[in-house]
Scaffold this active site. Structure first.
Site, PDB file in Angstrom:
ATOM      1  N   PHE A  77     -92.247 -64.214   7.260  1.00 14.28           N
ATOM      2  CA  PHE A  77     -92.828 -65.542   7.011  1.00 14.28           C
ATOM      3  C   PHE A  77     -92.395 -66.027   5.644  1.00 14.28           C
ATOM      4  O   PHE A  77     -92.327 -65.258   4.692  1.00 14.28           O
ATOM      5  CB  PHE A  77     -94.360 -65.465   7.061  1.00 14.28           C
ATOM      6  CG  PHE A  77     -95.043 -66.756   6.681  1.00 14.28           C
ATOM      7  CD1 PHE A  77     -94.931 -67.875   7.491  1.00 14.28           C
ATOM      8  CD2 PHE A  77     -95.790 -66.851   5.517  1.00 14.28           C
ATOM      9  CE1 PHE A  77     -95.547 -69.077   7.156  1.00 14.28           C
ATOM     10  CE2 PHE A  77     -96.418 -68.044   5.168  1.00 14.28           C
ATOM     11  CZ  PHE A  77     -96.295 -69.156   5.993  1.00 14.28           C
ATOM     12  N   ILE A  79     -92.815 -69.836   3.095  1.00 15.62           N
ATOM     13  CA  ILE A  79     -93.393 -71.182   2.992  1.00 15.62           C
ATOM     14  C   ILE A  79     -93.055 -71.757   1.641  1.00 15.62           C
ATOM     15  O   ILE A  79     -92.982 -71.034   0.633  1.00 15.62           O
ATOM     16  CB  ILE A  79     -94.928 -71.135   3.189  1.00 15.62           C
ATOM     17  CG1 ILE A  79     -95.525 -72.549   3.137  1.00 15.62           C
ATOM     18  CG2 ILE A  79     -95.605 -70.233   2.169  1.00 15.62           C
ATOM     19  CD1 ILE A  79     -96.985 -72.603   3.574  1.00 15.62           C
ATOM     20  N   GLY A  88    -101.991 -76.492  -4.733  1.00 16.26           N
ATOM     21  CA  GLY A  88    -103.390 -76.302  -5.103  1.00 16.26           C
ATOM     22  C   GLY A  88    -104.372 -77.215  -4.405  1.00 16.26           C
ATOM     23  O   GLY A  88    -105.504 -77.375  -4.863  1.00 16.26           O
ATOM     24  N   GLY A  90    -104.898 -76.886  -0.932  1.00 16.40           N
ATOM     25  CA  GLY A  90    -105.294 -76.255   0.327  1.00 16.40           C
ATOM     26  C   GLY A  90    -104.261 -76.336   1.441  1.00 16.40           C
ATOM     27  O   GLY A  90    -104.425 -75.697   2.488  1.00 16.40           O
ATOM     28  N   PHE A  91    -103.179 -77.094   1.222  1.00  7.30           N
ATOM     29  CA  PHE A  91    -102.206 -77.257   2.302  1.00  7.30           C
ATOM     30  C   PHE A  91    -101.488 -75.942   2.626  1.00  7.30           C
ATOM     31  O   PHE A  91    -101.219 -75.636   3.791  1.00  7.30           O
ATOM     32  CB  PHE A  91    -101.177 -78.330   1.936  1.00  7.30           C
ATOM     33  CG  PHE A  91    -101.765 -79.701   1.741  1.00  7.30           C
ATOM     34  CD1 PHE A  91    -102.516 -80.303   2.739  1.00  7.30           C
ATOM     35  CD2 PHE A  91    -101.572 -80.387   0.558  1.00  7.30           C
ATOM     36  CE1 PHE A  91    -103.064 -81.573   2.558  1.00  7.30           C
ATOM     37  CE2 PHE A  91    -102.105 -81.650   0.368  1.00  7.30           C
ATOM     38  CZ  PHE A  91    -102.855 -82.245   1.363  1.00  7.30           C
ATOM     39  N   ASN A 120     -96.040 -65.073  -9.155  1.00  7.39           N
ATOM     40  CA  ASN A 120     -96.552 -66.128  -8.283  1.00  7.39           C
ATOM     41  C   ASN A 120     -97.951 -65.775  -7.747  1.00  7.39           C
ATOM     42  O   ASN A 120     -98.139 -65.541  -6.555  1.00  7.39           O
ATOM     43  CB  ASN A 120     -95.572 -66.335  -7.125  1.00  7.39           C
ATOM     44  CG  ASN A 120     -95.765 -67.662  -6.417  1.00  7.39           C
ATOM     45  OD1 ASN A 120     -96.781 -68.334  -6.599  1.00  7.39           O
ATOM     46  ND2 ASN A 120     -94.797 -68.040  -5.604  1.00  7.39           N
ATOM     47  N   PRO A 121     -98.948 -65.741  -8.659  1.00 11.78           N
ATOM     48  CA  PRO A 121    -100.287 -65.346  -8.209  1.00 11.78           C
ATOM     49  C   PRO A 121    -100.921 -66.338  -7.238  1.00 11.78           C
ATOM     50  O   PRO A 121    -101.745 -65.954  -6.413  1.00 11.78           O
ATOM     51  CB  PRO A 121    -101.094 -65.259  -9.513  1.00 11.78           C
ATOM     52  CG  PRO A 121    -100.361 -66.122 -10.484  1.00 11.78           C
ATOM     53  CD  PRO A 121     -98.911 -66.011 -10.112  1.00 11.78           C
ATOM     54  N   TYR A 127    -101.887 -65.751   0.469  1.00 12.53           N
ATOM     55  CA  TYR A 127    -101.589 -64.769   1.510  1.00 12.53           C
ATOM     56  C   TYR A 127    -102.783 -63.824   1.715  1.00 12.53           C
ATOM     57  O   TYR A 127    -103.131 -63.495   2.852  1.00 12.53           O
ATOM     58  CB  TYR A 127    -100.327 -63.981   1.158  1.00 12.53           C
ATOM     59  CG  TYR A 127     -99.099 -64.848   0.989  1.00 12.53           C
ATOM     60  CD1 TYR A 127     -98.894 -65.971   1.793  1.00 12.53           C
ATOM     61  CD2 TYR A 127     -98.139 -64.566   0.026  1.00 12.53           C
ATOM     62  CE1 TYR A 127     -97.777 -66.785   1.635  1.00 12.53           C
ATOM     63  CE2 TYR A 127     -97.015 -65.367  -0.136  1.00 12.53           C
ATOM     64  CZ  TYR A 127     -96.848 -66.466   0.661  1.00 12.53           C
ATOM     65  OH  TYR A 127     -95.739 -67.268   0.504  1.00 12.53           O
ATOM     66  N   GLU A 128    -103.415 -63.419   0.603  1.00 15.47           N
ATOM     67  CA  GLU A 128    -104.608 -62.559   0.733  1.00 15.47           C
ATOM     68  C   GLU A 128    -105.709 -63.283   1.491  1.00 15.47           C
ATOM     69  O   GLU A 128    -106.382 -62.704   2.344  1.00 15.47           O
ATOM     70  CB  GLU A 128    -105.117 -62.154  -0.658  1.00 15.47           C
ATOM     71  CG  GLU A 128    -104.297 -61.071  -1.308  1.00 15.47           C
ATOM     72  CD  GLU A 128    -104.591 -60.958  -2.800  1.00 15.47           C
ATOM     73  OE1 GLU A 128    -105.501 -61.660  -3.299  1.00 15.47           O
ATOM     74  OE2 GLU A 128    -103.892 -60.169  -3.463  1.00 15.47           O
TER      75      GLU A 128
HETATM   76  C1  LIG Z   1     -97.492 -70.942  -2.558  1.00 10.85           C
HETATM   77  C2  LIG Z   1     -97.977 -72.211  -1.901  1.00 10.85           C
HETATM   78  C3  LIG Z   1     -97.447 -72.317  -0.470  1.00 10.85           C
HETATM   79  C4  LIG Z   1     -99.502 -72.186  -1.865  1.00 10.85           C
HETATM   80  O1  LIG Z   1     -99.963 -73.365  -1.289  1.00 10.85           O
HETATM   81  P1  LIG Z   1    -101.045 -74.272  -2.067  1.00 10.85           P
HETATM   82  O2  LIG Z   1    -101.376 -75.379  -1.172  1.00 10.85           O
HETATM   83  O3  LIG Z   1    -100.490 -74.609  -3.402  1.00 10.85           O
HETATM   84  O4  LIG Z   1    -102.254 -73.268  -2.260  1.00 10.85           O
HETATM   85  P2  LIG Z   1    -103.783 -73.498  -1.821  1.00 10.85           P
HETATM   86  O5  LIG Z   1    -104.281 -74.725  -2.507  1.00 10.85           O
HETATM   87  O6  LIG Z   1    -103.883 -73.457  -0.338  1.00 10.85           O
HETATM   88  O7  LIG Z   1    -104.493 -72.190  -2.389  1.00 10.85           O
HETATM   89  C5  LIG Z   1    -104.247 -71.769  -3.716  1.00 10.85           C
HETATM   90  C6  LIG Z   1    -105.156 -70.607  -4.043  1.00 10.85           C
HETATM   91  O8  LIG Z   1    -104.598 -69.897  -5.141  1.00 10.85           O
HETATM   92  C7  LIG Z   1    -105.512 -69.901  -6.225  1.00 10.85           C
HETATM   93  N1  LIG Z   1    -104.741 -69.921  -7.440  1.00 10.85           N
HETATM   94  C8  LIG Z   1    -104.065 -70.961  -7.986  1.00 10.85           C
HETATM   95  N2  LIG Z   1    -103.452 -70.560  -9.118  1.00 10.85           N
HETATM   96  C9  LIG Z   1    -103.743 -69.251  -9.268  1.00 10.85           C
HETATM   97  C10 LIG Z   1    -103.407 -68.268 -10.240  1.00 10.85           C
HETATM   98  N3  LIG Z   1    -102.634 -68.574 -11.288  1.00 10.85           N
HETATM   99  N4  LIG Z   1    -103.875 -67.013 -10.072  1.00 10.85           N
HETATM  100  C11 LIG Z   1    -104.662 -66.699  -9.009  1.00 10.85           C
HETATM  101  N5  LIG Z   1    -105.016 -67.586  -8.056  1.00 10.85           N
HETATM  102  C12 LIG Z   1    -104.555 -68.848  -8.191  1.00 10.85           C
HETATM  103  C13 LIG Z   1    -106.365 -71.132  -5.988  1.00 10.85           C
HETATM  104  O9  LIG Z   1    -107.604 -71.048  -6.695  1.00 10.85           O
HETATM  105  C14 LIG Z   1    -106.534 -71.054  -4.480  1.00 10.85           C
HETATM  106  O10 LIG Z   1    -107.412 -70.028  -4.101  1.00 10.85           O
HETATM  107  P3  LIG Z   1    -108.971 -70.340  -3.737  1.00 10.85           P
HETATM  108  O11 LIG Z   1    -108.947 -71.209  -2.520  1.00 10.85           O
HETATM  109  O12 LIG Z   1    -109.560 -68.995  -3.511  1.00 10.85           O
HETATM  110  O13 LIG Z   1    -109.557 -71.065  -4.913  1.00 10.85           O
HETATM  111  C15 LIG Z   1     -97.516 -73.465  -2.717  1.00 10.85           C
HETATM  112  O14 LIG Z   1     -98.149 -73.477  -3.979  1.00 10.85           O
HETATM  113  C16 LIG Z   1     -96.010 -73.534  -2.896  1.00 10.85           C
HETATM  114  O15 LIG Z   1     -95.309 -73.962  -2.007  1.00 10.85           O
HETATM  115  N6  LIG Z   1     -95.518 -73.085  -4.055  1.00 10.85           N
HETATM  116  C17 LIG Z   1     -94.079 -73.181  -4.364  1.00 10.85           C
HETATM  117  C18 LIG Z   1     -93.226 -72.284  -3.482  1.00 10.85           C
HETATM  118  C19 LIG Z   1     -93.805 -70.911  -3.348  1.00 10.85           C
HETATM  119  O16 LIG Z   1     -94.344 -70.340  -4.277  1.00 10.85           O
HETATM  120  N7  LIG Z   1     -93.676 -70.377  -2.138  1.00 10.85           N
HETATM  121  C20 LIG Z   1     -94.112 -69.042  -1.840  1.00 10.85           C
HETATM  122  C21 LIG Z   1     -93.034 -68.095  -2.120  1.00 10.85           C
HETATM  123  S1  LIG Z   1     -93.527 -66.431  -1.706  1.00 10.85           S
END
Ligand SMILES: CC(C)(COP(=O)(O)OP(=O)(O)OC[C@H]1O[C@@H](n2cnc3c(N)ncnc32)[C@H](O)[C@@H]1OP(=O)(O)O)[C@@H](O)C(=O)NCCC(=O)NCCS
Length: 177
Positions: A77, A79, A88, A90-91, A120-121, A127-128
Protein backbone atom coordinates in the site's frame (compact mmCIF):
# COMPACT_ATOMS: atom_id res chain seq x y z
CA UNK A 1 -7.51 6.78 -11.73
CA UNK A 2 -7.26 8.06 -15.30
CA UNK A 3 -5.94 10.80 -17.58
CA UNK A 4 -8.57 13.19 -16.27
CA UNK A 5 -6.79 13.31 -12.92
CA UNK A 6 -3.58 14.85 -14.30
CA UNK A 7 -4.25 18.42 -13.19
CA UNK A 8 -5.09 17.23 -9.70
CA UNK A 9 -2.15 14.87 -9.32
CA UNK A 10 0.64 16.89 -10.94
CA UNK A 11 1.06 19.40 -8.05
CA UNK A 12 1.75 16.47 -5.70
CA UNK A 13 4.65 15.32 -7.85
CA UNK A 14 6.25 18.77 -7.75
CA UNK A 15 5.47 19.67 -4.11
CA UNK A 16 8.75 19.61 -2.14
CA UNK A 17 7.17 18.35 1.10
CA UNK A 18 5.32 15.50 -0.61
CA UNK A 19 8.51 14.59 -2.48
CA UNK A 20 10.50 14.56 0.78
CA UNK A 21 7.98 12.59 2.79
CA UNK A 22 7.74 9.91 0.12
CA UNK A 23 11.52 9.88 -0.40
CA UNK A 24 11.04 10.27 -4.13
CA UNK A 25 14.37 10.74 -5.88
CA UNK A 26 12.89 10.49 -9.36
CA UNK A 27 11.65 13.73 -10.90
CA UNK A 28 8.66 12.90 -13.05
CA UNK A 29 8.04 14.59 -16.38
CA UNK A 30 4.55 15.56 -17.47
CA UNK A 31 4.72 12.99 -20.28
CA UNK A 32 5.64 10.20 -17.84
CA UNK A 33 2.69 11.05 -15.61
CA UNK A 34 0.25 11.37 -18.49
CA UNK A 35 1.36 7.97 -19.82
CA UNK A 36 1.09 6.44 -16.35
CA UNK A 37 -2.43 7.78 -15.82
CA UNK A 38 -3.54 6.67 -19.28
CA UNK A 39 -2.46 3.08 -18.62
CA UNK A 40 -3.96 2.52 -15.16
CA UNK A 41 -7.04 0.85 -16.63
CA UNK A 42 -4.83 -1.78 -18.32
CA UNK A 43 -3.56 -3.25 -15.06
CA UNK A 44 -5.65 -5.83 -13.30
CA UNK A 45 -3.11 -6.85 -10.66
CA UNK A 46 -3.20 -3.54 -8.79
CA UNK A 47 -5.61 -0.80 -7.76
CA UNK A 48 -4.80 2.88 -8.32
CA UNK A 49 -7.15 5.44 -6.87
CA UNK A 50 -7.39 9.16 -7.12
CA UNK A 51 -8.54 10.43 -3.72
CA UNK A 52 -11.38 12.79 -4.55
CA UNK A 53 -13.34 14.97 -2.15
CA UNK A 54 -16.97 13.96 -2.57
CA UNK A 55 -18.44 17.40 -1.92
CA UNK A 56 -16.69 19.23 -4.76
CA UNK A 57 -14.69 16.71 -6.81
CA UNK A 58 -11.33 18.18 -5.74
CA UNK A 59 -8.45 15.72 -6.24
CA UNK A 60 -6.76 15.35 -2.84
CA UNK A 61 -4.15 12.72 -3.65
CA UNK A 62 -3.59 9.18 -4.73
CA UNK A 63 -3.49 5.75 -3.14
CA UNK A 64 -2.48 2.39 -4.53
CA UNK A 65 -2.43 -1.29 -3.78
CA UNK A 66 0.42 -2.70 -5.85
CA UNK A 67 3.19 -5.31 -5.92
CA UNK A 68 0.61 -8.07 -5.68
CA UNK A 69 2.02 -11.37 -4.45
CA UNK A 70 -0.90 -13.50 -5.57
CA UNK A 71 0.19 -16.91 -4.19
CA UNK A 72 0.48 -15.34 -0.74
CA UNK A 73 -2.53 -13.03 -1.04
CA UNK A 74 -0.31 -10.08 -0.16
CA UNK A 75 -0.09 -6.56 -1.54
CA UNK A 76 1.71 -3.28 -0.84
CA UNK A 77 0.00 0.00 0.00
CA UNK A 78 1.09 3.56 -0.63
CA UNK A 79 -0.62 6.91 -0.33
CA UNK A 80 0.17 10.56 -0.87
CA UNK A 81 -1.99 13.63 -0.61
CA UNK A 82 -1.32 16.53 -2.95
CA UNK A 83 0.34 18.87 -0.46
CA UNK A 84 0.46 20.42 3.03
CA UNK A 85 -2.77 22.34 2.43
CA UNK A 86 -4.73 19.10 2.76
CA UNK A 87 -2.57 17.29 5.34
CA UNK A 88 -3.95 16.75 8.83
CA UNK A 89 -7.63 16.95 7.97
CA UNK A 90 -8.48 13.27 8.17
CA UNK A 91 -8.42 12.51 4.45
CA UNK A 92 -5.40 10.22 4.65
CA UNK A 93 -6.95 8.17 7.43
CA UNK A 94 -10.21 7.81 5.57
CA UNK A 95 -8.54 6.85 2.29
CA UNK A 96 -6.27 4.34 4.03
CA UNK A 97 -9.24 2.70 5.75
CA UNK A 98 -11.08 2.45 2.44
CA UNK A 99 -8.08 0.89 0.71
CA UNK A 100 -7.62 -1.66 3.51
CA UNK A 101 -11.32 -2.51 3.42
CA UNK A 102 -11.05 -2.98 -0.33
CA UNK A 103 -8.01 -5.24 -0.03
CA UNK A 104 -9.67 -7.55 2.47
CA UNK A 105 -13.41 -7.30 1.81
CA UNK A 106 -13.43 -6.92 -1.98
CA UNK A 107 -10.15 -8.39 -3.24
CA UNK A 108 -10.05 -11.12 -0.58
CA UNK A 109 -6.37 -10.57 0.24
CA UNK A 110 -4.70 -11.61 3.49
CA UNK A 111 -1.91 -9.10 4.02
CA UNK A 112 -1.29 -5.43 3.22
CA UNK A 113 2.21 -4.10 3.88
CA UNK A 114 3.95 -0.75 3.56
CA UNK A 115 7.10 1.19 4.32
CA UNK A 116 7.24 4.59 6.01
CA UNK A 117 10.32 6.67 6.73
CA UNK A 118 11.46 7.40 10.27
CA UNK A 119 10.91 11.17 9.74
CA UNK A 120 7.21 10.75 8.98
CA UNK A 121 5.36 10.37 12.30
CA UNK A 122 2.07 11.65 10.84
CA UNK A 123 1.95 8.81 8.32
CA UNK A 124 2.96 6.30 11.01
CA UNK A 125 0.12 7.52 13.20
CA UNK A 126 -2.37 7.18 10.35
CA UNK A 127 -1.28 3.63 9.63
CA UNK A 128 -1.45 2.68 13.33
CA UNK A 129 -4.94 4.17 13.56
CA UNK A 130 -5.99 1.98 10.64
CA UNK A 131 -4.63 -1.19 12.28
CA UNK A 132 -1.18 -1.52 10.71
CA UNK A 133 1.37 -3.10 13.03
CA UNK A 134 5.05 -2.24 13.03
CA UNK A 135 7.07 -5.27 11.90
CA UNK A 136 10.64 -4.09 11.43
CA UNK A 137 13.12 -1.62 10.10
CA UNK A 138 15.16 -1.36 6.93
CA UNK A 139 18.15 0.51 8.30
CA UNK A 140 19.53 3.41 6.22
CA UNK A 141 17.14 2.63 3.39
CA UNK A 142 16.98 6.24 2.21
CA UNK A 143 19.72 8.77 1.55
CA UNK A 144 18.09 12.20 1.59
CA UNK A 145 20.10 15.40 1.37
CA UNK A 146 23.16 13.69 2.80
CA UNK A 147 21.39 11.97 5.70
CA UNK A 148 20.56 8.30 6.02
CA UNK A 149 17.06 7.36 7.17
CA UNK A 150 15.44 4.11 8.22
CA UNK A 151 12.31 2.75 6.56
CA UNK A 152 9.86 1.23 9.03
CA UNK A 153 7.90 -1.74 7.76
CA UNK A 154 4.27 -2.14 8.80
CA UNK A 155 1.49 -4.53 7.83
CA UNK A 156 -2.08 -5.44 8.59
CA UNK A 157 -3.57 -8.91 8.18
CA UNK A 158 -7.14 -9.73 7.31
CA UNK A 159 -7.43 -11.22 10.79
CA UNK A 160 -6.16 -8.10 12.58
CA UNK A 161 -8.40 -5.44 14.09
CA UNK A 162 -8.64 -2.50 11.70
CA UNK A 163 -8.26 0.15 14.38
CA UNK A 164 -10.68 2.50 16.02
CA UNK A 165 -13.07 4.12 13.57
CA UNK A 166 -13.18 7.90 13.53
CA UNK A 167 -14.44 8.15 10.00
CA UNK A 168 -17.98 8.98 9.03
CA UNK A 169 -17.50 7.57 5.55
CA UNK A 170 -18.88 10.64 3.83
CA UNK A 171 -15.79 12.34 2.49
CA UNK A 172 -14.16 10.43 -0.33
CA UNK A 173 -15.27 8.70 -3.50
CA UNK A 174 -13.39 6.60 -6.02
CA UNK A 175 -13.27 3.41 -8.02
CA UNK A 176 -10.00 1.58 -8.47
CA UNK A 177 -8.58 1.30 -11.93
C1 LIG B 1 0.60 10.66 5.34
C2 LIG B 1 -0.74 11.21 4.92
C3 LIG B 1 -1.38 10.31 3.86
C4 LIG B 1 -1.64 11.27 6.14
O1 LIG B 1 -2.87 11.81 5.78
P1 LIG B 1 -3.47 13.07 6.57
O2 LIG B 1 -4.79 13.34 6.00
O3 LIG B 1 -2.47 14.17 6.53
O4 LIG B 1 -3.55 12.53 8.06
P2 LIG B 1 -4.85 12.51 9.01
O5 LIG B 1 -5.32 13.92 9.17
O6 LIG B 1 -5.82 11.51 8.51
O7 LIG B 1 -4.25 11.95 10.38
C5 LIG B 1 -3.05 12.49 10.90
C6 LIG B 1 -2.79 11.90 12.27
O8 LIG B 1 -1.41 12.05 12.57
C7 LIG B 1 -1.26 12.83 13.75
N1 LIG B 1 -0.05 13.59 13.61
C8 LIG B 1 0.17 14.68 12.84
N2 LIG B 1 1.45 15.09 12.98
C9 LIG B 1 2.03 14.22 13.84
C10 LIG B 1 3.34 14.10 14.38
N3 LIG B 1 4.30 14.97 14.06
N4 LIG B 1 3.59 13.08 15.23
C11 LIG B 1 2.61 12.20 15.57
N5 LIG B 1 1.35 12.26 15.09
C12 LIG B 1 1.07 13.27 14.23
C13 LIG B 1 -2.53 13.65 13.81
O9 LIG B 1 -2.77 14.14 15.13
C14 LIG B 1 -3.55 12.61 13.36
O10 LIG B 1 -3.79 11.65 14.36
P3 LIG B 1 -5.09 11.75 15.33
O11 LIG B 1 -6.29 11.60 14.44
O12 LIG B 1 -4.91 10.63 16.29
O13 LIG B 1 -5.06 13.11 15.97
C15 LIG B 1 -0.58 12.66 4.34
O14 LIG B 1 -0.16 13.54 5.36
C16 LIG B 1 0.39 12.73 3.17
O15 LIG B 1 0.02 12.42 2.06
N6 LIG B 1 1.64 13.12 3.44
C17 LIG B 1 2.63 13.30 2.36
C18 LIG B 1 3.02 11.99 1.70
C19 LIG B 1 3.29 10.91 2.70
O16 LIG B 1 3.85 11.13 3.76
N7 LIG B 1 2.87 9.70 2.33
C20 LIG B 1 3.09 8.53 3.14
C21 LIG B 1 4.38 7.94 2.79
S1 LIG B 1 4.66 6.45 3.73
Amino acid sequence: MSSGHFDGIWPMLTDPESIRLTGTHHRFTEDEVRDWLATRQDHHDRADWAIVRAEDGEVLGEAALDELDAPNASVSFRISLVGPEVFGRGFGTEATRLAVDYAFDVAGLHRVCLEVFDFNPRAQRVYEKCGFVREGVHRDALLWEGQWHDAITMAILATDPRGESTVDGSGIVGDPA
